[in-house]
Design an enzyme around this catalytic site. Structure first.
Site, short mmCIF file in Angstrom:
data_model
loop_
_atom_site.label_atom_id
_atom_site.label_comp_id
_atom_site.label_asym_id
_atom_site.label_seq_id
_atom_site.Cartn_x
_atom_site.Cartn_y
_atom_site.Cartn_z
N LYS A 54 38.97 44.28 44.64
CA LYS A 54 40.05 44.49 43.67
C LYS A 54 40.19 45.98 43.38
O LYS A 54 41.31 46.51 43.33
CB LYS A 54 39.77 43.71 42.37
CG LYS A 54 39.92 42.20 42.54
CD LYS A 54 39.44 41.42 41.32
CE LYS A 54 39.48 39.92 41.61
NZ LYS A 54 39.03 39.07 40.52
N GLN A 98 35.68 39.32 35.10
CA GLN A 98 35.34 38.58 36.33
C GLN A 98 34.54 37.33 35.99
O GLN A 98 33.56 37.39 35.25
CB GLN A 98 34.56 39.50 37.29
CG GLN A 98 34.26 38.87 38.64
CD GLN A 98 35.51 38.56 39.46
OE1 GLN A 98 36.51 39.24 39.38
NE2 GLN A 98 35.45 37.51 40.26
N ASP A 121 44.91 38.48 34.36
CA ASP A 121 44.50 37.26 35.06
C ASP A 121 45.31 36.05 34.60
O ASP A 121 45.23 34.99 35.22
CB ASP A 121 43.01 36.97 34.79
CG ASP A 121 42.14 37.26 36.00
OD1 ASP A 121 42.65 37.13 37.14
OD2 ASP A 121 40.96 37.60 35.81
N1 GUN Z 1 36.51 34.34 39.78
C1 GUN Z 1 37.05 33.63 40.80
N2 GUN Z 1 38.38 33.82 40.84
C2 GUN Z 1 38.69 34.66 39.84
C3 GUN Z 1 39.91 35.23 39.37
O1 GUN Z 1 41.00 35.01 39.88
N3 GUN Z 1 39.79 36.05 38.31
C4 GUN Z 1 38.61 36.31 37.70
N4 GUN Z 1 38.61 37.12 36.65
N5 GUN Z 1 37.48 35.81 38.10
C5 GUN Z 1 37.51 34.97 39.16
#
Ligand code: GUN
Length: 289
Positions: A54, A98, A121
């Site tokens: 990311k 996350q 998110d």
């Molecule tokens: N863990 C697995 N997928 C995601 C996501 O799309 N966002 C976040 N913040 N954590 C995750």
């Protein structure tokens, strides 16, 4: 007839290029780049990889990303204070926590602490509620990425039977809502299956569009797929053979008319949608200053 491989990697690269152009057009006048703060709690290796990817994508398109890496024994209070500080920072447009969080930390109350207009998110109950109500708002990245992939590859779902396997807050639940929404490229008849569903094979065989998002590597086999169906594999599991999706790619490829690969399908689209959300939060934020 050979199966069509839906290339999420190339589609996501095209989106990133569009977004890079938008950042280049906006940032000089704004006097700053868009800012994304990523909170990672603990040392989960998969999460560390996701966060790295990311941040790399942010860097590539001119988004300033900042990693707040907290120890695994971080208390709920300390995490909430960290979110509070980011909520008030003018240079932070987006905040990403996350998941999964280490044991002892409560997902929903932490996600709820993120300011909804910085919730890139789309997991805050305000944004989830807006999605359910059909109001504009920040949308969860993975389901938004699936919808964008379908749109850019000109798949029309109106009136078609869509089956979603999995009901997580991150993917299955919001995806089912998006697929059934009264919007262009959606309007499908949606069925959601989960761990307690009966007759999963028959339900899958009824799908014109099958979305596998339960995180069980190789669960969907070719004989569970209607001939000519479109299969979107959202699962990513780390296995001894490397990354694997929820579909048994070889057998599903013989039945389906189109399929997303793992890796290189939905995964890169998730990151592209995170960047898009960050840019959306940034432009709204600039408009309010
Ligand atoms: N863990 C697995 N997928 C995601 C996501 O799309 N966002 C976040 N913040 N954590 C995750």
């Amino acid at each position: 007839m050979s199966v069509r491989i839906i290339d999420g990697k190339a589609t996501a690269a095209a989106i990133r290029e569009e977004l890079a152009g938008q950042v280049a057009a906006l940032a000089p006048a704004a006097g700053r780049k868009p800012g994304l703060a990523v909170i990672l709690v603990g040392e989960d290796p998969a999460s560390q990889t996701y966060v790295r990817n990311k941040q790399r994508a942010c860097d590539e398109i001119g988004v300033a990303s900042e990693l707040l890496h907290l120890p695994p024994d971080t208390s709920q209070l300390r995490l909430l204070r960290c979110i509070d500080a980011l909520n008030t920072r003018e240079d932070v447009d987006g905040i990403l926590l996350q998941l999964p969080l280490p044991r002892g930390l409560e997902n929903l109350s932490c996600l709820e602490r993120i300011r909804p207009d910085k919730d890139v998110d789309g997991f805050h109950p305000d944004n989830m509620g807006r999605l359910v109500s059909g109001l504009p708002g920040l949308r969860p990245c993975t389901p938004a990425g699936v919808m964008e992939l379908l749109k850019r590859h000109a798949f029309f779902l109106e009136g078609k039977r869509a089956v979603v396997l999995g009901r997580s807050n991150i993917v299955g639940k919001p995806l089912a809502i998006m697929l059934g929404a009264r919007t262009e490229y959606a309007n499908a008849t949606v069925t959601v299956c989960h761990s307690q569903s009966k007759n999963i094979t028959e339900i899958c065989q009824s799908a014109d569009f099958l979305f596998a998002a339960m995180g069980q590597p190789g669960f969907i086999r070719g004989d569970m797929v209607k001939p000519g169906a479109v299969v979107i594999d959202v699962g990513i599991s780390v296995t001894e053979q490397g990354l694997r999706g929820d579909c048994d790619f070889a057998s599903v490829s013989r039945t389906a008319s189109a399929i997303t690969p793992v890796p290189g399908g939905v995964g890169p689209m998730t990151i592209a949608m995170l960047l898009r959300n960050t840019l959306e939060a940034y432009t709204k934020h600039l408009g309010r200053i």
